[in-house]
Write an enzyme that holds these catalytic residues in place. Structure first.
Site, PDB file in Angstrom:
ATOM      1  N   ARG A   1       8.147 -21.784  -1.134  1.00 15.39           N
ATOM      2  CA  ARG A   1       7.023 -21.002  -1.976  1.00 15.39           C
ATOM      3  C   ARG A   1       7.302 -21.312  -3.560  1.00 15.39           C
ATOM      4  NH1 ARG A   1       7.814 -14.933  -0.036  1.00 15.39           N
ATOM      5  NH2 ARG A   1       7.452 -14.442  -2.314  1.00 15.39           N
TER       6      ARG A   1
ATOM      7  N   ARG B   1      11.601 -11.722 -11.014  1.00 19.81           N
ATOM      8  CA  ARG B   1      11.046 -10.881  -9.918  1.00 19.81           C
ATOM      9  C   ARG B   1      12.267  -9.887  -9.801  1.00 19.81           C
ATOM     10  NH1 ARG B   1       9.921 -15.332  -5.753  1.00 19.81           N
ATOM     11  NH2 ARG B   1      10.188 -13.598  -4.198  1.00 19.81           N
TER      12      ARG B   1
ATOM     13  N   LYS C   1      12.662  -8.014   3.919  1.00 23.92           N
ATOM     14  CA  LYS C   1      11.299  -7.276   3.920  1.00 23.92           C
ATOM     15  C   LYS C   1      10.549  -7.895   5.136  1.00 23.92           C
ATOM     16  CE  LYS C   1      10.097  -6.828  -0.041  1.00 23.92           C
ATOM     17  NZ  LYS C   1      11.137  -7.789  -0.988  1.00 23.92           N
TER      18      LYS C   1
ATOM     19  N   ARG D   1      15.509 -20.454   1.803  1.00 21.03           N
ATOM     20  CA  ARG D   1      14.233 -20.070   2.797  1.00 21.03           C
ATOM     21  C   ARG D   1      13.039 -20.913   2.661  1.00 21.03           C
ATOM     22  NH1 ARG D   1      11.089 -14.727   1.124  1.00 21.03           N
ATOM     23  NH2 ARG D   1      10.938 -15.636  -1.048  1.00 21.03           N
TER      24      ARG D   1
ATOM     25  N   ARG E   1       5.101  -1.105  -5.471  1.00 23.41           N
ATOM     26  CA  ARG E   1       6.348  -1.469  -6.267  1.00 23.41           C
ATOM     27  C   ARG E   1       6.334  -0.910  -7.566  1.00 23.41           C
ATOM     28  NH1 ARG E   1       7.525  -7.787  -5.299  1.00 23.41           N
ATOM     29  NH2 ARG E   1       6.249  -7.791  -3.180  1.00 23.41           N
TER      30      ARG E   1
HETATM   31  P1  AP5 Z   1      12.583 -12.465   3.640  1.00 22.23           P
HETATM   32  O1  AP5 Z   1      12.343 -11.751   4.725  1.00 22.23           O
HETATM   33  O2  AP5 Z   1      11.520 -13.684   3.406  1.00 22.23           O
HETATM   34  O3  AP5 Z   1      12.632 -11.500   2.336  1.00 22.23           O
HETATM   35  P2  AP5 Z   1      11.895 -10.610   1.694  1.00 22.23           P
HETATM   36  O4  AP5 Z   1      12.412  -9.387   0.941  1.00 22.23           O
HETATM   37  O5  AP5 Z   1      10.372 -10.455   2.307  1.00 22.23           O
HETATM   38  O6  AP5 Z   1      11.430 -11.540   0.174  1.00 22.23           O
HETATM   39  P3  AP5 Z   1      10.389 -11.953  -0.814  1.00 22.23           P
HETATM   40  O7  AP5 Z   1      10.626 -12.945  -1.754  1.00 22.23           O
HETATM   41  O8  AP5 Z   1       9.174 -12.325   0.038  1.00 22.23           O
HETATM   42  O9  AP5 Z   1      10.025 -10.655  -1.676  1.00 22.23           O
HETATM   43  P4  AP5 Z   1       8.905 -10.178  -2.717  1.00 22.23           P
HETATM   44  O10 AP5 Z   1       9.063  -8.948  -2.667  1.00 22.23           O
HETATM   45  O11 AP5 Z   1       9.710 -11.229  -3.657  1.00 22.23           O
HETATM   46  O12 AP5 Z   1       7.783 -11.187  -2.205  1.00 22.23           O
HETATM   47  P5  AP5 Z   1       6.222 -10.686  -1.922  1.00 22.23           P
HETATM   48  O13 AP5 Z   1       5.887 -11.805  -1.175  1.00 22.23           O
HETATM   49  O14 AP5 Z   1       6.302  -9.483  -1.508  1.00 22.23           O
HETATM   50  O15 AP5 Z   1      14.120 -13.225   3.561  1.00 22.23           O
HETATM   51  C1  AP5 Z   1      14.674 -13.907   2.536  1.00 22.23           C
HETATM   52  C2  AP5 Z   1      15.064 -15.191   3.480  1.00 22.23           C
HETATM   53  O16 AP5 Z   1      16.480 -14.625   3.741  1.00 22.23           O
HETATM   54  C3  AP5 Z   1      14.597 -15.825   4.345  1.00 22.23           C
HETATM   55  O17 AP5 Z   1      14.818 -17.278   4.616  1.00 22.23           O
HETATM   56  C4  AP5 Z   1      15.061 -14.985   5.696  1.00 22.23           C
HETATM   57  O18 AP5 Z   1      15.226 -15.782   6.822  1.00 22.23           O
HETATM   58  C5  AP5 Z   1      16.413 -14.821   5.484  1.00 22.23           C
HETATM   59  N1  AP5 Z   1      17.278 -13.565   5.604  1.00 22.23           N
HETATM   60  C6  AP5 Z   1      16.452 -12.310   5.912  1.00 22.23           C
HETATM   61  N2  AP5 Z   1      17.179 -11.373   6.438  1.00 22.23           N
HETATM   62  C7  AP5 Z   1      18.319 -11.872   6.565  1.00 22.23           C
HETATM   63  C8  AP5 Z   1      19.645 -11.551   6.895  1.00 22.23           C
HETATM   64  N3  AP5 Z   1      20.094 -10.278   7.124  1.00 22.23           N
HETATM   65  N4  AP5 Z   1      20.861 -12.318   6.727  1.00 22.23           N
HETATM   66  C9  AP5 Z   1      20.543 -13.486   6.525  1.00 22.23           C
HETATM   67  N5  AP5 Z   1      19.420 -14.110   6.105  1.00 22.23           N
HETATM   68  C10 AP5 Z   1      18.387 -13.189   6.183  1.00 22.23           C
HETATM   69  O19 AP5 Z   1       5.527 -10.732  -3.522  1.00 22.23           O
HETATM   70  C11 AP5 Z   1       5.422 -12.057  -3.909  1.00 22.23           C
HETATM   71  C12 AP5 Z   1       4.525 -11.839  -5.538  1.00 22.23           C
HETATM   72  O20 AP5 Z   1       3.311 -11.182  -5.087  1.00 22.23           O
HETATM   73  C13 AP5 Z   1       5.389 -10.835  -6.252  1.00 22.23           C
HETATM   74  O21 AP5 Z   1       6.249 -11.734  -7.178  1.00 22.23           O
HETATM   75  C14 AP5 Z   1       4.152 -10.216  -7.166  1.00 22.23           C
HETATM   76  O22 AP5 Z   1       3.612 -11.240  -7.988  1.00 22.23           O
HETATM   77  C15 AP5 Z   1       3.067 -10.073  -6.105  1.00 22.23           C
HETATM   78  N6  AP5 Z   1       2.931  -9.123  -5.308  1.00 22.23           N
HETATM   79  C16 AP5 Z   1       3.341  -8.733  -4.309  1.00 22.23           C
HETATM   80  N7  AP5 Z   1       3.006  -7.261  -3.833  1.00 22.23           N
HETATM   81  C17 AP5 Z   1       2.738  -6.786  -5.054  1.00 22.23           C
HETATM   82  C18 AP5 Z   1       2.531  -5.459  -5.673  1.00 22.23           C
HETATM   83  N8  AP5 Z   1       2.773  -4.300  -4.610  1.00 22.23           N
HETATM   84  N9  AP5 Z   1       1.929  -5.022  -6.801  1.00 22.23           N
HETATM   85  C19 AP5 Z   1       1.974  -6.002  -7.720  1.00 22.23           C
HETATM   86  N10 AP5 Z   1       2.229  -7.563  -7.425  1.00 22.23           N
HETATM   87  C20 AP5 Z   1       2.584  -7.687  -5.913  1.00 22.23           C
END
Ligand code: AP5
Length: 213
Positions: free
Chosen positions: A157, A168, A15, A124, A90
């Site tokens: 992270r 998660r 994402k 990552r 979410r």
């Molecule tokens: P990356 O692009 O980093 O993936 P991502 O989907 O953004 O993963 P996240 O772990 O950041 O998502 P998340 O939803 O857990 O975390 P968030 O920060 O939103 O890609 C991953 C890796 O793969 C990278 O190394 C990349 O280079 C590689 N890659 C990407 N595409 C690829 C491909 N096609 N092929 C190969 N490699 C690839 O949230 C963190 C925390 O915040 C949550 O757990 C929660 O506690 C809180 N939070 C956030 N939003 C909310 C909400 N709306 N409500 C409540 N709590 C929330």
């Protein structure tokens, strides 16, 4: 037409990676609730101190806190032509709240398997300064451990430990069905196969965004 987009998908589905690419291509801001929370934790704000433990253990931040932050952010001038919301909504409650004050044109899911999610997150690396995302093999930085864009240190992270990632993913699967049903009924749900290369996913996402008229 405004491009008011929400992006969702399992942890590690890309994402953040795809939102950064599309934000540049379509000149609309990338708004990540995860990035906003991590910045608050880094700066040790009141909010940051309140949510640090929740995030590091893989739990969601309560809806009332998250909803208000997003509403305030979407009212800024740079969102006038649209935005890409990454990681919000979410929960069904968050989706209903969002629809109560803004019109969403596209709800796009990037899908990958849990096995792939765990593998990707293990490799990552994230810039501690600007938040840019790298992968040790699929998107390696030019110099090991150093961000290409701002020369900041690349770190793992705190919520990327395997136990937190599994928690998660479990939460994601529990909440997603409701979200998909909600956006499917609104007629704006689309899905992209995230198991392809970063470039191929980017092309697929770009085609869908271009088709918004
Ligand atoms: P990356 O692009 O980093 O993936 P991502 O989907 O953004 O993963 P996240 O772990 O950041 O998502 P998340 O939803 O857990 O975390 P968030 O920060 O939103 O890609 C991953 C890796 O793969 C990278 O190394 C990349 O280079 C590689 N890659 C990407 N595409 C690829 C491909 N096609 N092929 C190969 N490699 C690839 O949230 C963190 C925390 O915040 C949550 O757990 C929660 O506690 C809180 N939070 C956030 N939003 C909310 C909400 N709306 N409500 C409540 N709590 C929330």
């Amino acid at each position: 037409m405004k491009k008011n987009i929400v992006l969702f998908g399992p942890q590690g589905s890309g994402k953040g990676t795809q939102a950064q690419l599309s934000s540049k291509a379509f000149r609309i801001p990338h708004i990540s609730t995860g990035d906003i929370f991590r910045q608050n934790i880094k700066e040790k704000t009141e909010l940051g101190q309140k949510i640090e433990k929740l995030i590091n253990s893989g739990k969601l931040v309560p809806d009332d806190i998250t909803n208000e932050i997003v509403k305030e952010r979407l009212q800024k001038d740079d969102c006038s032509m649209g935005f890409i919301l990454d990681g919000f909504p979410r929960t069904l409650n968050q989706a209903q709240f969002l629809s109560s004050f803004i019109n969403i044109n596209l709800a796009l899911e990037i899908f990958i398997s849990d096995e792939e999610a765990i593998k990707r997150i293990g490799d990552r690396r994230t810039c501690s300064k600007c938040g840019a995302v790298y992968h040790l093999t699929h998107l390696a930085p030019r110099e090991e451990g150093v961000c290409d864009k701002c020369y900041g240190d690349l770190i793992i992270r705190d919520d990327d430990k395997e136990k937190s990632v599994k928690k998660r993913l479990e939460t994601y699967h529990k909440q997603t069905e409701d979200l998909i049903n909600f956006y499917y009924k609104e007629g704006i749900y689309k899905k992209v196969d995230g198991m392809q290369t970063i470039a191929d996913v980017n092309n697929a996402v770009g085609e869908i965004i271009k088709s918004l008229t």
